[in-house]
Design a protein around this motif. Structure first.
Motif, PDB file in Angstrom:
ATOM      1  N   ASP A 131     -10.832  -7.104  -4.976  1.00 47.98           N
ATOM      2  CA  ASP A 131     -10.843  -8.181  -4.006  1.00 47.98           C
ATOM      3  C   ASP A 131     -10.946  -7.674  -2.565  1.00 47.98           C
ATOM      4  N   GLU A 132     -10.178  -6.655  -2.225  1.00 45.09           N
ATOM      5  CA  GLU A 132     -10.115  -6.224  -0.841  1.00 45.09           C
ATOM      6  C   GLU A 132     -10.617  -4.809  -0.612  1.00 45.09           C
ATOM      7  N   GLY A 133     -10.898  -4.078  -1.678  1.00 39.97           N
ATOM      8  CA  GLY A 133     -11.324  -2.701  -1.521  1.00 39.97           C
ATOM      9  C   GLY A 133     -10.210  -1.797  -1.007  1.00 39.97           C
ATOM     10  N   TRP A 134      -8.998  -2.157  -1.277  1.00 39.49           N
ATOM     11  CA  TRP A 134      -7.840  -1.450  -0.745  1.00 39.49           C
ATOM     12  C   TRP A 134      -7.574  -0.203  -1.570  1.00 39.49           C
ATOM     13  N   ARG A 135      -7.668   0.963  -0.999  1.00 38.04           N
ATOM     14  CA  ARG A 135      -7.559   2.218  -1.730  1.00 38.04           C
ATOM     15  C   ARG A 135      -6.145   2.761  -1.830  1.00 38.04           C
ATOM     16  N   TRP A 136      -5.218   2.279  -0.998  1.00 37.79           N
ATOM     17  CA  TRP A 136      -3.831   2.756  -1.089  1.00 37.79           C
ATOM     18  C   TRP A 136      -3.182   2.309  -2.394  1.00 37.79           C
ATOM     19  N   SER A 137      -3.755   1.330  -3.047  1.00 39.49           N
ATOM     20  CA  SER A 137      -3.167   0.852  -4.292  1.00 39.49           C
ATOM     21  C   SER A 137      -3.168   1.932  -5.366  1.00 39.49           C
ATOM     22  N   PHE A 138      -4.121   2.865  -5.278  1.00 37.04           N
ATOM     23  CA  PHE A 138      -4.132   3.946  -6.265  1.00 37.04           C
ATOM     24  C   PHE A 138      -2.861   4.777  -6.169  1.00 37.04           C
ATOM     25  N   LEU A 139      -2.433   5.065  -4.966  1.00 36.05           N
ATOM     26  CA  LEU A 139      -1.227   5.862  -4.786  1.00 36.05           C
ATOM     27  C   LEU A 139       0.021   5.083  -5.170  1.00 36.05           C
ATOM     28  N   ALA A 140       0.163   3.874  -4.649  1.00 38.01           N
ATOM     29  CA  ALA A 140       1.390   3.108  -4.841  1.00 38.01           C
ATOM     30  C   ALA A 140       1.518   2.518  -6.234  1.00 38.01           C
ATOM     31  N   LEU A 141       0.427   2.052  -6.792  1.00 35.19           N
ATOM     32  CA  LEU A 141       0.504   1.307  -8.042  1.00 35.19           C
ATOM     33  C   LEU A 141       0.078   2.098  -9.274  1.00 35.19           C
ATOM     34  N   LEU A 142      -0.460   3.279  -9.086  1.00 34.72           N
ATOM     35  CA  LEU A 142      -0.891   4.074 -10.230  1.00 34.72           C
ATOM     36  C   LEU A 142       0.087   5.196 -10.549  1.00 34.72           C
ATOM     37  N   VAL A 143       0.792   5.699  -9.552  1.00 33.99           N
ATOM     38  CA  VAL A 143       1.677   6.846  -9.757  1.00 33.99           C
ATOM     39  C   VAL A 143       3.122   6.423 -10.022  1.00 33.99           C
ATOM     40  N   LEU A 144       3.658   5.544  -9.202  1.00 33.40           N
ATOM     41  CA  LEU A 144       5.085   5.215  -9.286  1.00 33.40           C
ATOM     42  C   LEU A 144       5.502   4.479 -10.567  1.00 33.40           C
ATOM     43  N   PRO A 145       4.778   3.466 -11.050  1.00 34.59           N
ATOM     44  CA  PRO A 145       5.231   2.765 -12.257  1.00 34.59           C
ATOM     45  C   PRO A 145       5.326   3.642 -13.517  1.00 34.59           C
ATOM     46  N   PRO A 146       4.366   4.525 -13.807  1.00 36.17           N
ATOM     47  CA  PRO A 146       4.562   5.381 -14.982  1.00 36.17           C
ATOM     48  C   PRO A 146       5.752   6.334 -14.840  1.00 36.17           C
ATOM     49  N   VAL A 147       5.988   6.816 -13.632  1.00 31.92           N
ATOM     50  CA  VAL A 147       7.157   7.666 -13.405  1.00 31.92           C
ATOM     51  C   VAL A 147       8.428   6.869 -13.670  1.00 31.92           C
ATOM     52  N   ALA A 148       8.478   5.636 -13.206  1.00 31.24           N
ATOM     53  CA  ALA A 148       9.642   4.778 -13.446  1.00 31.24           C
ATOM     54  C   ALA A 148       9.832   4.510 -14.929  1.00 31.24           C
ATOM     55  N   ALA A 149       8.738   4.288 -15.653  1.00 36.49           N
ATOM     56  CA  ALA A 149       8.842   4.026 -17.090  1.00 36.49           C
ATOM     57  C   ALA A 149       9.383   5.242 -17.841  1.00 36.49           C
ATOM     58  N   VAL A 150       8.934   6.414 -17.474  1.00 42.02           N
ATOM     59  CA  VAL A 150       9.433   7.632 -18.126  1.00 42.02           C
ATOM     60  C   VAL A 150      10.910   7.828 -17.807  1.00 42.02           C
ATOM     61  N   LEU A 151      11.292   7.629 -16.557  1.00 42.64           N
ATOM     62  CA  LEU A 151      12.705   7.764 -16.195  1.00 42.64           C
ATOM     63  C   LEU A 151      13.571   6.746 -16.930  1.00 42.64           C
ATOM     64  N   GLY A 152      13.087   5.521 -17.070  1.00 45.67           N
ATOM     65  CA  GLY A 152      13.835   4.501 -17.804  1.00 45.67           C
ATOM     66  C   GLY A 152      14.016   4.862 -19.258  1.00 45.67           C
ATOM     67  N   HIS A 153      12.993   5.423 -19.869  1.00 36.79           N
ATOM     68  CA  HIS A 153      13.088   5.829 -21.268  1.00 36.79           C
ATOM     69  C   HIS A 153      14.062   6.997 -21.443  1.00 36.79           C
ATOM     70  N   ILE A 201      10.545  -1.102  -8.451  1.00 34.80           N
ATOM     71  CA  ILE A 201      10.431  -2.085  -7.373  1.00 34.80           C
ATOM     72  C   ILE A 201       9.696  -1.506  -6.171  1.00 34.80           C
ATOM     73  N   ALA A 202       9.731  -0.203  -5.984  1.00 33.06           N
ATOM     74  CA  ALA A 202       9.172   0.461  -4.801  1.00 33.06           C
ATOM     75  C   ALA A 202       7.697   0.147  -4.531  1.00 33.06           C
ATOM     76  N   PRO A 203       6.816   0.086  -5.524  1.00 34.13           N
ATOM     77  CA  PRO A 203       5.408  -0.192  -5.207  1.00 34.13           C
ATOM     78  C   PRO A 203       5.189  -1.511  -4.472  1.00 34.13           C
ATOM     79  N   MET A 204       5.958  -2.530  -4.799  1.00 32.56           N
ATOM     80  CA  MET A 204       5.793  -3.805  -4.096  1.00 32.56           C
ATOM     81  C   MET A 204       6.203  -3.662  -2.636  1.00 32.56           C
ATOM     82  N   LEU A 205       7.250  -2.878  -2.379  1.00 31.96           N
ATOM     83  CA  LEU A 205       7.674  -2.661  -0.994  1.00 31.96           C
ATOM     84  C   LEU A 205       6.632  -1.857  -0.225  1.00 31.96           C
ATOM     85  N   VAL A 206       6.044  -0.856  -0.886  1.00 28.95           N
ATOM     86  CA  VAL A 206       5.009  -0.044  -0.236  1.00 28.95           C
ATOM     87  C   VAL A 206       3.783  -0.898   0.069  1.00 28.95           C
ATOM     88  N   VAL A 207       3.358  -1.680  -0.882  1.00 27.24           N
ATOM     89  CA  VAL A 207       2.191  -2.548  -0.684  1.00 27.24           C
ATOM     90  C   VAL A 207       2.465  -3.558   0.431  1.00 27.24           C
TER      91      VAL A 207
END
Length: 92
Positions: free
Chosen positions: A38-60, A79-85
């Motif tokens: 929609d917006e061509g926003w490239r920061w989403s790769f950093l915030a939304l691609l890296v942090l959630p899998p790390v959180a999932a592994v830590l939760g497990h 929760i951090a990716p939403m704050l970063v975005v």
């Protein structure tokens, strides 16, 4: 001295932390695709691609090893990716 926490509440907290952190991965991936298309926003790769899998592994790992501090960290990372975005969108 006794506390009002029992093993059931700890088990419930660890289970919820694991499930919540794991469920954020597909949600954030879908949000990342939306932002990029929609917006061509490239920061989403950093915030939304890296942090959630790390959180999932830590939760497990926190559920498996019974570590409430790590589970709280997983919830914070989930929760951090939403704050970063939101912060980056507010700056631009």
């Amino acid at each position: 001295m006794s506390t009002h926490f029992s093993n059931d509440t700890l088990e419930q907290f660890l289970s919820r932390a694991r499930v919540f952190s794991a469920m954020t991965v597909p949600a954030y991936l879908a949000f990342m695709v939306f932002l990029t298309v929609d917006e061509g926003w490239r920061w989403s790769f950093l915030a939304l691609l890296v942090l959630p899998p790390v959180a999932a592994v830590l939760g497990h790992v926190a559920k498996r090893d019974i570590r409430p501090g790590m589970a709280a960290g997983a919830l914070a990372l989930a929760i951090a990716p939403m704050l970063v975005v939101g912060g980056l969108e507010a700056l631009s």
